[in-house]
Design a protein around this motif. Structure first.
Motif, PDB file in Angstrom:
ATOM      1  N   PHE A 134     -40.270  15.382   2.108  1.00 48.75           N
ATOM      2  CA  PHE A 134     -39.365  14.903   1.052  1.00 48.75           C
ATOM      3  C   PHE A 134     -39.534  13.401   0.851  1.00 48.75           C
ATOM      4  N   ASN A 135     -39.605  12.644   1.939  1.00 46.46           N
ATOM      5  CA  ASN A 135     -39.780  11.195   1.830  1.00 46.46           C
ATOM      6  C   ASN A 135     -41.114  10.847   1.183  1.00 46.46           C
ATOM      7  N   ARG A 136     -42.159  11.583   1.509  1.00 45.79           N
ATOM      8  CA  ARG A 136     -43.463  11.345   0.895  1.00 45.79           C
ATOM      9  C   ARG A 136     -43.384  11.600  -0.606  1.00 45.79           C
ATOM     10  N   PHE A 137     -42.687  12.663  -0.996  1.00 43.65           N
ATOM     11  CA  PHE A 137     -42.530  12.988  -2.407  1.00 43.65           C
ATOM     12  C   PHE A 137     -41.745  11.897  -3.124  1.00 43.65           C
ATOM     13  N   THR A 138     -40.638  11.449  -2.542  1.00 44.12           N
ATOM     14  CA  THR A 138     -39.834  10.421  -3.199  1.00 44.12           C
ATOM     15  C   THR A 138     -40.569   9.091  -3.248  1.00 44.12           C
ATOM     16  N   ALA A 139     -41.393   8.790  -2.248  1.00 45.40           N
ATOM     17  CA  ALA A 139     -42.164   7.539  -2.272  1.00 45.40           C
ATOM     18  C   ALA A 139     -43.186   7.580  -3.402  1.00 45.40           C
ATOM     19  N   LYS A 140     -43.861   8.719  -3.597  1.00 44.60           N
ATOM     20  CA  LYS A 140     -44.817   8.840  -4.694  1.00 44.60           C
ATOM     21  C   LYS A 140     -44.103   8.731  -6.037  1.00 44.60           C
ATOM     22  N   LYS A 141     -42.939   9.317  -6.132  1.00 40.07           N
ATOM     23  CA  LYS A 141     -42.166   9.246  -7.377  1.00 40.07           C
ATOM     24  C   LYS A 141     -41.747   7.809  -7.652  1.00 40.07           C
ATOM     25  N   LYS A 142     -41.336   7.095  -6.622  1.00 39.31           N
ATOM     26  CA  LYS A 142     -40.924   5.699  -6.781  1.00 39.31           C
ATOM     27  C   LYS A 142     -42.106   4.831  -7.195  1.00 39.31           C
ATOM     28  N   GLU A 143     -43.271   5.064  -6.587  1.00 40.15           N
ATOM     29  CA  GLU A 143     -44.471   4.316  -6.956  1.00 40.15           C
ATOM     30  C   GLU A 143     -44.834   4.555  -8.419  1.00 40.15           C
ATOM     31  N   ALA A 144     -44.727   5.806  -8.863  1.00 43.76           N
ATOM     32  CA  ALA A 144     -45.041   6.122 -10.255  1.00 43.76           C
ATOM     33  C   ALA A 144     -44.071   5.421 -11.200  1.00 43.76           C
ATOM     34  N   GLU A 145     -42.791   5.370 -10.836  1.00 48.14           N
ATOM     35  CA  GLU A 145     -41.804   4.684 -11.664  1.00 48.14           C
ATOM     36  C   GLU A 145     -42.065   3.182 -11.703  1.00 48.14           C
ATOM     37  N   GLU A 146     -42.465   2.602 -10.560  1.00 48.13           N
ATOM     38  CA  GLU A 146     -42.762   1.178 -10.517  1.00 48.13           C
ATOM     39  C   GLU A 146     -43.984   0.846 -11.364  1.00 48.13           C
ATOM     40  N   GLU A 147     -44.981   1.725 -11.360  1.00 50.15           N
ATOM     41  CA  GLU A 147     -46.162   1.504 -12.186  1.00 50.15           C
ATOM     42  C   GLU A 147     -45.805   1.524 -13.663  1.00 50.15           C
ATOM     43  N   LYS A 148     -44.888   2.393 -14.034  1.00 53.09           N
ATOM     44  CA  LYS A 148     -44.457   2.456 -15.434  1.00 53.09           C
ATOM     45  C   LYS A 148     -43.721   1.183 -15.839  1.00 53.09           C
ATOM     46  N   THR A 149     -42.897   0.647 -14.953  1.00 55.70           N
ATOM     47  CA  THR A 149     -42.105  -0.538 -15.292  1.00 55.70           C
ATOM     48  C   THR A 149     -42.910  -1.815 -15.214  1.00 55.70           C
ATOM     49  N   GLU A 150     -44.067  -1.814 -14.532  1.00 56.21           N
ATOM     50  CA  GLU A 150     -44.864  -3.020 -14.377  1.00 56.21           C
ATOM     51  C   GLU A 150     -45.701  -3.340 -15.609  1.00 56.21           C
ATOM     52  N   GLU A 151     -45.812  -2.419 -16.557  1.00 54.46           N
ATOM     53  CA  GLU A 151     -46.578  -2.688 -17.756  1.00 54.46           C
ATOM     54  C   GLU A 151     -45.910  -3.818 -18.532  1.00 54.46           C
ATOM     55  N   PRO A 152     -46.695  -4.836 -18.934  1.00 48.87           N
ATOM     56  CA  PRO A 152     -46.088  -5.949 -19.658  1.00 48.87           C
ATOM     57  C   PRO A 152     -45.602  -5.505 -21.031  1.00 48.87           C
ATOM     58  N   ALA A 153     -44.509  -6.105 -21.427  1.00 43.39           N
ATOM     59  CA  ALA A 153     -43.959  -5.804 -22.743  1.00 43.39           C
ATOM     60  C   ALA A 153     -44.878  -6.400 -23.799  1.00 43.39           C
ATOM     61  N   PRO A 154     -45.000  -5.758 -24.936  1.00 45.61           N
ATOM     62  CA  PRO A 154     -45.868  -6.310 -25.985  1.00 45.61           C
ATOM     63  C   PRO A 154     -45.330  -7.658 -26.468  1.00 45.61           C
ATOM     64  N   VAL A 155     -46.268  -8.572 -26.724  1.00 44.76           N
ATOM     65  CA  VAL A 155     -45.890  -9.917 -27.170  1.00 44.76           C
ATOM     66  C   VAL A 155     -45.516  -9.840 -28.642  1.00 44.76           C
ATOM     67  N   PRO A 156     -44.360 -10.392 -28.999  1.00 41.93           N
ATOM     68  CA  PRO A 156     -43.949 -10.366 -30.408  1.00 41.93           C
ATOM     69  C   PRO A 156     -44.974 -11.091 -31.298  1.00 41.93           C
ATOM     70  N   GLU A 157     -45.028 -10.695 -32.545  1.00 40.56           N
ATOM     71  CA  GLU A 157     -46.024 -11.218 -33.479  1.00 40.56           C
ATOM     72  C   GLU A 157     -45.889 -12.722 -33.690  1.00 40.56           C
ATOM     73  N   ASP A 158     -44.650 -13.208 -33.758  1.00 40.99           N
ATOM     74  CA  ASP A 158     -44.474 -14.650 -33.990  1.00 40.99           C
ATOM     75  C   ASP A 158     -44.974 -15.469 -32.800  1.00 40.99           C
ATOM     76  N   ILE A 159     -44.809 -14.941 -31.598  1.00 43.09           N
ATOM     77  CA  ILE A 159     -45.294 -15.636 -30.408  1.00 43.09           C
ATOM     78  C   ILE A 159     -46.825 -15.634 -30.405  1.00 43.09           C
ATOM     79  N   GLN A 160     -47.413 -14.528 -30.810  1.00 40.57           N
ATOM     80  CA  GLN A 160     -48.871 -14.460 -30.883  1.00 40.57           C
ATOM     81  C   GLN A 160     -49.413 -15.498 -31.869  1.00 40.57           C
ATOM     82  N   LEU A 161     -48.774 -15.607 -33.019  1.00 46.21           N
ATOM     83  CA  LEU A 161     -49.211 -16.580 -34.022  1.00 46.21           C
ATOM     84  C   LEU A 161     -49.076 -18.009 -33.501  1.00 46.21           C
ATOM     85  N   LEU A 162     -47.963 -18.296 -32.839  1.00 46.79           N
ATOM     86  CA  LEU A 162     -47.773 -19.635 -32.279  1.00 46.79           C
ATOM     87  C   LEU A 162     -48.811 -19.941 -31.209  1.00 46.79           C
TER      88      LEU A 162
END
Length: 131
Positions: A93-121
């Motif tokens: 169970f702990n191995r399963f929850t650790a893999k699930k937690k790692e997968a969730e952390e990988e999803k949240t680590e993706e950088p948010a897209p940079v807004p268009e105005d910031i890109q232009l600046l």
């Protein structure tokens, strides 16, 4: 007395008490699963491997008293089998929850897209640095 009753109602209504009650109920059901796994699967397999060893008949008679130490040995063996079974289940169970937690952390680590105005600046800044 009214204050005591009000305080008791607040205690009962808290989420911790409700979570604990659910945990106890689920724990009871889980105990039945572990007991069945132990008695219906693991103990018979061990009986086949060890040749149906049963310690319950071992005892010593001292005077009029009979000391059934075999029951104690059998209880210790049952406890160890149950503890090992529970350990293996919790480890999985702990191995399963650790893999699930790692997968969730990988999803949240993706950088948010940079807004268009910031890109232009940023582009303007880079162009000004070049000149």
């Amino acid at each position: 007395m009214k204050a005591f009753i009000r305080e008791f109602k607040e205690f009962i209504a808290k989420g911790n008490v409700m979570s604990m009650a659910v945990g106890i109920i689920v724990g009871s059901a889980f105990t039945a699963i572990v007991t069945s796994l132990n008695q219906d699967i693991i103990t018979p397999l061990l009986g086949l491997i060890l040749g149906q060893i049963d310690f319950t008949s071992l005892s010593i008679t001292v005077g009029n008293a009979s000391i059934a130490y075999g029951n104690f040995i059998q209880a210790v063996i049952t406890f160890l089998i149950t503890a090992l079974t529970l350990f293996l289940i919790l480890k999985a169970f702990n191995r399963f929850t650790a893999k699930k937690k790692e997968a969730e952390e990988e999803k949240t680590e993706e950088p948010a897209p940079v807004p268009e105005d910031i890109q232009l600046l940023t582009e303007i800044r880079d162009l000004l640095k070049k000149e």
